[in-house]
Design a protein around this motif. Structure first.
Motif, PDB file in Angstrom:
ATOM      1  N   ALA A  21      60.926  49.918  31.134  1.00  0.00           N
ATOM      2  CA  ALA A  21      59.560  49.950  30.602  1.00  0.00           C
ATOM      3  C   ALA A  21      58.962  48.538  30.591  1.00  0.00           C
ATOM      4  N   ALA A  22      59.778  47.555  30.262  1.00  0.00           N
ATOM      5  CA  ALA A  22      59.290  46.171  30.239  1.00  0.00           C
ATOM      6  C   ALA A  22      58.882  45.707  31.632  1.00  0.00           C
ATOM      7  N   VAL A  23      59.660  46.078  32.637  1.00  0.00           N
ATOM      8  CA  VAL A  23      59.319  45.699  34.020  1.00  0.00           C
ATOM      9  C   VAL A  23      58.018  46.371  34.443  1.00  0.00           C
ATOM     10  N   VAL A  24      57.853  47.631  34.091  1.00  0.00           N
ATOM     11  CA  VAL A  24      56.625  48.354  34.457  1.00  0.00           C
ATOM     12  C   VAL A  24      55.419  47.722  33.786  1.00  0.00           C
ATOM     13  N   VAL A  25      55.517  47.437  32.485  1.00  0.00           N
ATOM     14  CA  VAL A  25      54.395  46.816  31.767  1.00  0.00           C
ATOM     15  C   VAL A  25      54.078  45.451  32.349  1.00  0.00           C
ATOM     16  N   LEU A  26      55.118  44.647  32.613  1.00  0.00           N
ATOM     17  CA  LEU A  26      54.904  43.323  33.205  1.00  0.00           C
ATOM     18  C   LEU A  26      54.265  43.438  34.592  1.00  0.00           C
ATOM     19  N   ALA A  27      54.684  44.431  35.370  1.00  0.00           N
ATOM     20  CA  ALA A  27      54.124  44.616  36.708  1.00  0.00           C
ATOM     21  C   ALA A  27      52.663  45.057  36.647  1.00  0.00           C
ATOM     22  N   VAL A  28      52.328  45.904  35.695  1.00  0.00           N
ATOM     23  CA  VAL A  28      50.934  46.359  35.561  1.00  0.00           C
ATOM     24  C   VAL A  28      50.040  45.190  35.140  1.00  0.00           C
ATOM     25  N   LEU A  29      50.496  44.402  34.165  1.00  0.00           N
ATOM     26  CA  LEU A  29      49.714  43.239  33.739  1.00  0.00           C
ATOM     27  C   LEU A  29      49.569  42.216  34.869  1.00  0.00           C
ATOM     28  N   THR A  30      50.652  41.999  35.591  1.00  0.00           N
ATOM     29  CA  THR A  30      50.609  41.071  36.730  1.00  0.00           C
ATOM     30  C   THR A  30      49.678  41.593  37.814  1.00  0.00           C
ATOM     31  N   SER A  31      49.684  42.895  38.044  1.00  0.00           N
ATOM     32  CA  SER A  31      48.792  43.494  39.049  1.00  0.00           C
ATOM     33  C   SER A  31      47.326  43.261  38.707  1.00  0.00           C
ATOM     34  N   ALA A  32      47.012  43.338  37.424  1.00  0.00           N
ATOM     35  CA  ALA A  32      45.625  43.098  37.002  1.00  0.00           C
ATOM     36  C   ALA A  32      45.220  41.656  37.316  1.00  0.00           C
ATOM     37  N   LEU A  33      46.096  40.707  37.029  1.00  0.00           N
ATOM     38  CA  LEU A  33      45.792  39.306  37.344  1.00  0.00           C
ATOM     39  C   LEU A  33      45.690  39.082  38.852  1.00  0.00           C
ATOM     40  N   LEU A  34      46.581  39.706  39.607  1.00  0.00           N
ATOM     41  CA  LEU A  34      46.546  39.547  41.062  1.00  0.00           C
ATOM     42  C   LEU A  34      45.281  40.172  41.650  1.00  0.00           C
ATOM     43  N   ALA A  35      44.864  41.307  41.118  1.00  0.00           N
ATOM     44  CA  ALA A  35      43.616  41.920  41.587  1.00  0.00           C
ATOM     45  C   ALA A  35      42.436  40.995  41.318  1.00  0.00           C
ATOM     46  N   HIS A  36      42.463  40.313  40.190  1.00  0.00           N
ATOM     47  CA  HIS A  36      41.408  39.340  39.897  1.00  0.00           C
ATOM     48  C   HIS A  36      41.432  38.197  40.905  1.00  0.00           C
ATOM     49  N   HIS A  37      42.623  37.753  41.304  1.00  0.00           N
ATOM     50  CA  HIS A  37      42.723  36.700  42.317  1.00  0.00           C
ATOM     51  C   HIS A  37      42.166  37.159  43.662  1.00  0.00           C
ATOM     52  N   VAL A  38      42.413  38.420  44.008  1.00  0.00           N
ATOM     53  CA  VAL A  38      41.884  38.953  45.269  1.00  0.00           C
ATOM     54  C   VAL A  38      40.363  38.918  45.250  1.00  0.00           C
ATOM     55  N   VAL A  39      39.773  39.376  44.159  1.00  0.00           N
ATOM     56  CA  VAL A  39      38.312  39.399  44.051  1.00  0.00           C
ATOM     57  C   VAL A  39      37.757  37.984  44.004  1.00  0.00           C
ATOM     58  N   ARG A  40      38.419  37.113  43.269  1.00  0.00           N
ATOM     59  CA  ARG A  40      37.952  35.739  43.084  1.00  0.00           C
ATOM     60  C   ARG A  40      38.018  34.917  44.373  1.00  0.00           C
ATOM     61  N   SER A  41      38.975  35.223  45.248  1.00  0.00           N
ATOM     62  CA  SER A  41      39.158  34.402  46.444  1.00  0.00           C
ATOM     63  C   SER A  41      38.444  34.948  47.675  1.00  0.00           C
ATOM     64  N   ARG A  42      37.596  35.951  47.485  1.00  0.00           N
ATOM     65  CA  ARG A  42      36.820  36.459  48.629  1.00  0.00           C
ATOM     66  C   ARG A  42      35.869  35.381  49.115  1.00  0.00           C
ATOM     67  N   PRO A  43      35.682  35.311  50.425  1.00  0.00           N
ATOM     68  CA  PRO A  43      34.725  34.318  50.941  1.00  0.00           C
ATOM     69  C   PRO A  43      33.309  34.674  50.538  1.00  0.00           C
ATOM     70  N   PRO A  44      32.464  33.678  50.358  1.00  0.00           N
ATOM     71  CA  PRO A  44      31.070  33.965  49.984  1.00  0.00           C
ATOM     72  C   PRO A  44      30.358  34.705  51.117  1.00  0.00           C
ATOM     73  N   ARG A  45      29.480  35.608  50.731  1.00  0.00           N
ATOM     74  CA  ARG A  45      28.713  36.366  51.731  1.00  0.00           C
ATOM     75  C   ARG A  45      27.630  35.501  52.336  1.00  0.00           C
ATOM     76  N   GLU A  46      27.250  35.870  53.527  1.00  0.00           N
ATOM     77  CA  GLU A  46      26.140  35.193  54.190  1.00  0.00           C
ATOM     78  C   GLU A  46      24.842  35.495  53.444  1.00  0.00           C
ATOM     79  N   ALA A  47      23.899  34.604  53.504  1.00  0.00           N
ATOM     80  CA  ALA A  47      22.639  34.775  52.782  1.00  0.00           C
ATOM     81  C   ALA A  47      21.868  36.015  53.273  1.00  0.00           C
ATOM     82  N   GLY A  48      21.885  36.296  54.571  1.00  0.00           N
ATOM     83  CA  GLY A  48      21.125  37.405  55.117  1.00  0.00           C
ATOM     84  C   GLY A  48      21.910  38.692  55.225  1.00  0.00           C
ATOM     85  N   ALA A  49      23.237  38.637  55.053  1.00  0.00           N
ATOM     86  CA  ALA A  49      24.057  39.842  55.223  1.00  0.00           C
ATOM     87  C   ALA A  49      24.016  40.717  53.972  1.00  0.00           C
ATOM     88  N   ARG A  50      24.095  42.025  54.196  1.00  0.00           N
ATOM     89  CA  ARG A  50      24.124  42.982  53.070  1.00  0.00           C
ATOM     90  C   ARG A  50      25.240  43.933  53.207  1.00  0.00           C
TER      91      ARG A  50
END
Length: 121
Positions: free
Chosen positions: A92-121
């Motif tokens: 249970a501890a490994v599962v909880v730690l993995a879920v919490l870590t997954s949330a942080l890693l998902a934030h890193h994925v979103v945070r490290s996306r390249p900026p969009r072009e000004a004209g692109a949608r």
């Protein structure tokens, strides 16, 4: 700078996969050598990398050394808490730690996306 963000995003995706596979193997109760190796890789890398990536470390080697050290320290604290509370449920501890870590890693994925072009949608 963009290369560093790309590498962080790829690493976050890979570690996110490790987290999700760890949860899957533990929850389903599969007992194979792959599970042992997967949990070992998770416990020694993912939680620390998810935390240390918020710090702007310039060298990749320092990031990984810090990630491993932080992961091991965090895992030891969790294990110590399980012992002290007489609630020894390591799966249970490994599962909880993995879920919490997954949330942080998902934030890193979103945070490290390249900026969009000004004209692109």
């Amino acid at each position: 700078m963009l290369e560093q963000l790309r590498n962080r995003r790829i690493t976050a995706y890979c570690l996110l996969g490790v987290c999700l596979l760890t949860v899957l193997f533990v929850v389903t109760g599969l007992t194979t050598p792959v599970r042992t190796l997967l949990v070992l890789v998770f416990v020694t890398t993912a939680p620390g990398w998810a935390l240390i990536s918020y710090v702007n470390v310039r060298h990749v080697s320092v990031t990984w050394i810090s990630a491993v050290g932080l992961s091991l320290a965090l895992t030891l604290v969790v294990a110590q808490m399980l012992v002290l509370t007489h609630a020894w449920h390591p799966e249970a501890a490994v599962v909880v730690l993995a879920v919490l870590t997954s949330a942080l890693l998902a934030h890193h994925v979103v945070r490290s996306r390249p900026p969009r072009e000004a004209g692109a949608r």
